[in-house]
Design a protein around this motif. Structure first.
Motif, PDB file in Angstrom:
ATOM      1  N   THR A 142       0.729  -1.203   0.188  1.00 23.96           N
ATOM      2  CA  THR A 142       0.027   0.058   0.115  1.00 23.96           C
ATOM      3  C   THR A 142       0.900   1.402  -0.101  1.00 23.96           C
ATOM      4  OG1 THR A 142      -1.908  -1.217   1.025  1.00 23.96           O
ATOM      5  CG2 THR A 142      -1.790   1.359   1.202  1.00 23.96           C
ATOM      6  N   GLU A 143       1.953   1.105   0.590  1.00 24.08           N
ATOM      7  CA  GLU A 143       2.831   2.682   0.987  1.00 24.08           C
ATOM      8  C   GLU A 143       3.364   2.681  -0.424  1.00 24.08           C
ATOM      9  OE1 GLU A 143       5.067   3.238   4.370  1.00 24.08           O
ATOM     10  OE2 GLU A 143       3.618   1.867   5.592  1.00 24.08           O
ATOM     11  N   ALA A 144       4.145   1.528  -1.012  1.00 25.72           N
ATOM     12  CA  ALA A 144       4.678   1.546  -2.262  1.00 25.72           C
ATOM     13  C   ALA A 144       3.801   2.101  -3.384  1.00 25.72           C
ATOM     14  CB  ALA A 144       5.568   0.391  -2.531  1.00 25.72           C
ATOM     15  N   MET A 145       2.385   1.733  -3.427  1.00 29.56           N
ATOM     16  CA  MET A 145       1.787   1.999  -4.512  1.00 29.56           C
ATOM     17  C   MET A 145       1.571   3.377  -4.406  1.00 29.56           C
ATOM     18  SD  MET A 145      -2.030   0.467  -5.184  1.00 29.56           S
ATOM     19  CE  MET A 145      -2.674   1.355  -3.646  1.00 29.56           C
ATOM     20  N   GLU A 146       1.287   3.951  -3.207  1.00 31.83           N
ATOM     21  CA  GLU A 146       0.696   5.388  -3.147  1.00 31.83           C
ATOM     22  C   GLU A 146       2.117   6.282  -3.340  1.00 31.83           C
ATOM     23  OE1 GLU A 146      -0.495   5.791   0.867  1.00 31.83           O
ATOM     24  OE2 GLU A 146      -2.575   4.869   0.652  1.00 31.83           O
ATOM     25  N   LEU A 147       3.216   5.959  -2.979  1.00 31.82           N
ATOM     26  CA  LEU A 147       4.318   6.526  -3.407  1.00 31.82           C
ATOM     27  C   LEU A 147       4.706   6.662  -4.812  1.00 31.82           C
ATOM     28  CD1 LEU A 147       7.048   7.865  -2.906  1.00 31.82           C
ATOM     29  CD2 LEU A 147       8.022   5.524  -2.561  1.00 31.82           C
ATOM     30  N   CYS A 148       4.471   5.315  -5.683  1.00 33.70           N
ATOM     31  CA  CYS A 148       4.412   5.526  -6.998  1.00 33.70           C
ATOM     32  C   CYS A 148       3.440   6.295  -7.841  1.00 33.70           C
ATOM     33  CB  CYS A 148       4.171   3.926  -7.617  1.00 33.70           C
ATOM     34  SG  CYS A 148       5.548   2.720  -7.038  1.00 33.70           S
ATOM     35  N   VAL A 149       2.269   6.283  -7.199  1.00 31.57           N
ATOM     36  CA  VAL A 149       1.191   7.194  -7.959  1.00 31.57           C
ATOM     37  C   VAL A 149       1.616   8.802  -7.492  1.00 31.57           C
ATOM     38  CG1 VAL A 149      -1.112   7.899  -7.410  1.00 31.57           C
ATOM     39  CG2 VAL A 149      -0.633   5.623  -7.791  1.00 31.57           C
ATOM     40  N   THR A 150       1.891   9.189  -6.380  1.00 31.33           N
ATOM     41  CA  THR A 150       2.732  10.579  -5.993  1.00 31.33           C
ATOM     42  C   THR A 150       3.619  10.846  -6.789  1.00 31.33           C
ATOM     43  OG1 THR A 150       1.654  10.242  -3.802  1.00 31.33           O
ATOM     44  CG2 THR A 150       3.376  11.818  -4.128  1.00 31.33           C
ATOM     45  N   ALA A 151       4.733   9.882  -6.991  1.00 28.77           N
ATOM     46  CA  ALA A 151       5.887  10.395  -7.992  1.00 28.77           C
ATOM     47  C   ALA A 151       5.469  10.591  -9.456  1.00 28.77           C
ATOM     48  CB  ALA A 151       6.911   9.322  -7.751  1.00 28.77           C
ATOM     49  N   CYS A 152       4.526   9.560  -9.866  1.00 24.68           N
ATOM     50  CA  CYS A 152       4.068   9.723 -11.353  1.00 24.68           C
ATOM     51  C   CYS A 152       3.273  10.811 -11.687  1.00 24.68           C
ATOM     52  CB  CYS A 152       3.596   8.392 -11.729  1.00 24.68           C
ATOM     53  SG  CYS A 152       4.324   7.134 -11.932  1.00 24.68           S
ATOM     54  N   GLU A 153       2.511  11.361 -10.412  1.00 27.23           N
ATOM     55  CA  GLU A 153       1.774  12.588 -10.673  1.00 27.23           C
ATOM     56  C   GLU A 153       2.625  13.901 -10.757  1.00 27.23           C
ATOM     57  OE1 GLU A 153      -1.445  12.159  -7.675  1.00 27.23           O
ATOM     58  OE2 GLU A 153      -2.514  11.034  -9.230  1.00 27.23           O
ATOM     59  N   LYS A 154       3.592  13.966  -9.500  1.00 27.81           N
ATOM     60  CA  LYS A 154       4.519  15.162  -9.409  1.00 27.81           C
ATOM     61  C   LYS A 154       5.479  15.162 -10.777  1.00 27.81           C
ATOM     62  CE  LYS A 154       7.606  16.891  -5.974  1.00 27.81           C
ATOM     63  NZ  LYS A 154       8.041  16.832  -4.778  1.00 27.81           N
ATOM     64  N   PHE A 155       5.755  14.219 -11.310  1.00 28.74           N
ATOM     65  CA  PHE A 155       6.863  14.164 -12.201  1.00 28.74           C
ATOM     66  C   PHE A 155       6.290  13.616 -13.533  1.00 28.74           C
ATOM     67  CE2 PHE A 155       9.501  14.092  -8.566  1.00 28.74           C
ATOM     68  CZ  PHE A 155      10.129  15.075  -8.595  1.00 28.74           C
ATOM     69  N   ALA A 156       4.957  14.002 -13.941  1.00 24.85           N
ATOM     70  CA  ALA A 156       4.247  13.432 -15.067  1.00 24.85           C
ATOM     71  C   ALA A 156       5.077  13.542 -16.362  1.00 24.85           C
ATOM     72  CB  ALA A 156       3.038  14.293 -15.398  1.00 24.85           C
ATOM     73  N   ASN A 157       6.030  14.439 -16.631  1.00 28.75           N
ATOM     74  CA  ASN A 157       6.867  14.500 -17.741  1.00 28.75           C
ATOM     75  C   ASN A 157       8.141  14.069 -17.669  1.00 28.75           C
ATOM     76  OD1 ASN A 157       4.570  15.766 -19.351  1.00 28.75           O
ATOM     77  ND2 ASN A 157       4.907  17.571 -18.322  1.00 28.75           N
ATOM     78  N   ASN A 158       8.654  13.525 -16.352  1.00 26.77           N
ATOM     79  CA  ASN A 158      10.247  13.141 -16.064  1.00 26.77           C
ATOM     80  C   ASN A 158      10.201  11.979 -15.367  1.00 26.77           C
ATOM     81  OD1 ASN A 158      12.690  12.976 -15.559  1.00 26.77           O
ATOM     82  ND2 ASN A 158      12.811  15.121 -15.199  1.00 26.77           N
ATOM     83  N   ASN A 159      10.183  10.839 -16.242  1.00 18.51           N
ATOM     84  CA  ASN A 159      10.029   9.519 -15.656  1.00 18.51           C
ATOM     85  C   ASN A 159      11.202   9.043 -14.602  1.00 18.51           C
ATOM     86  OD1 ASN A 159       7.702   9.067 -16.883  1.00 18.51           O
ATOM     87  ND2 ASN A 159       8.649   7.723 -18.539  1.00 18.51           N
ATOM     88  N   GLU A 160      12.500  10.010 -15.175  1.00 15.86           N
ATOM     89  CA  GLU A 160      13.743   9.577 -14.446  1.00 15.86           C
ATOM     90  C   GLU A 160      13.715  10.115 -13.120  1.00 15.86           C
ATOM     91  OE1 GLU A 160      18.285  10.537 -14.682  1.00 15.86           O
ATOM     92  OE2 GLU A 160      17.082  10.612 -16.685  1.00 15.86           O
ATOM     93  N   SER A 161      13.195  11.477 -13.113  1.00 16.95           N
ATOM     94  CA  SER A 161      12.753  12.031 -11.521  1.00 16.95           C
ATOM     95  C   SER A 161      11.629  11.097 -10.987  1.00 16.95           C
ATOM     96  CB  SER A 161      12.225  13.444 -11.717  1.00 16.95           C
ATOM     97  OG  SER A 161      13.360  14.307 -12.232  1.00 16.95           O
TER      98      SER A 161
END
Length: 104
Positions: free
Chosen positions: A32-51
């Motif tokens: 659950t924590e990892a999934m929420e982290l992944c969603v947050t990161a992908c939303e925050k860096f929508a145009n930068n997969n490396e970040s």
């Protein structure tokens, strides 16, 4: 005419806007924590997969110990060796795939 309209609706691609876990052997709390982290990161860096991958890796290293690895992107294949109970493979936002694993 109705048959044509029904076919057009069936041909439309379905985009999942929610996280879709493809495979995980993590315990429920970590997953659950990892999934929420992944969603947050992908939303925050929508145009930068490396970040996004760096944010996921750094946060998991701090929270669950070192040697986490993350891949964020579209259209890739992988073969990895990982520690048991430390793998998450999920999709988010349609075709964005995230693979997160730990190996020491």
């Amino acid at each position: 005419m109705e048959g044509t309209e029904e076919k057009k609706e069936a041909d439309v691609k379905r985009v999942h806007t929610y996280p879709l876990i493809r495979h995980s052997d993590m315990n429920d709390e970590m997953k659950t924590e990892a999934m929420e982290l992944c969603v947050t990161a992908c939303e925050k860096f929508a145009n930068n997969n490396e970040s996004a991958a760096k944010m996921i890796k750094d946060t998991m290293d701090k929270k669950f110990g070192a040697s986490w690895h993350a891949i964020v992107g579209e259209g890739y294949g992988f073969e990895i060796t990982h520690e048991v109970k430390n793998l998450l493979y999920m999709f988010f936002g349609g075709n964005m795939a995230i693979c997160l694993w730990k190996c020491s």
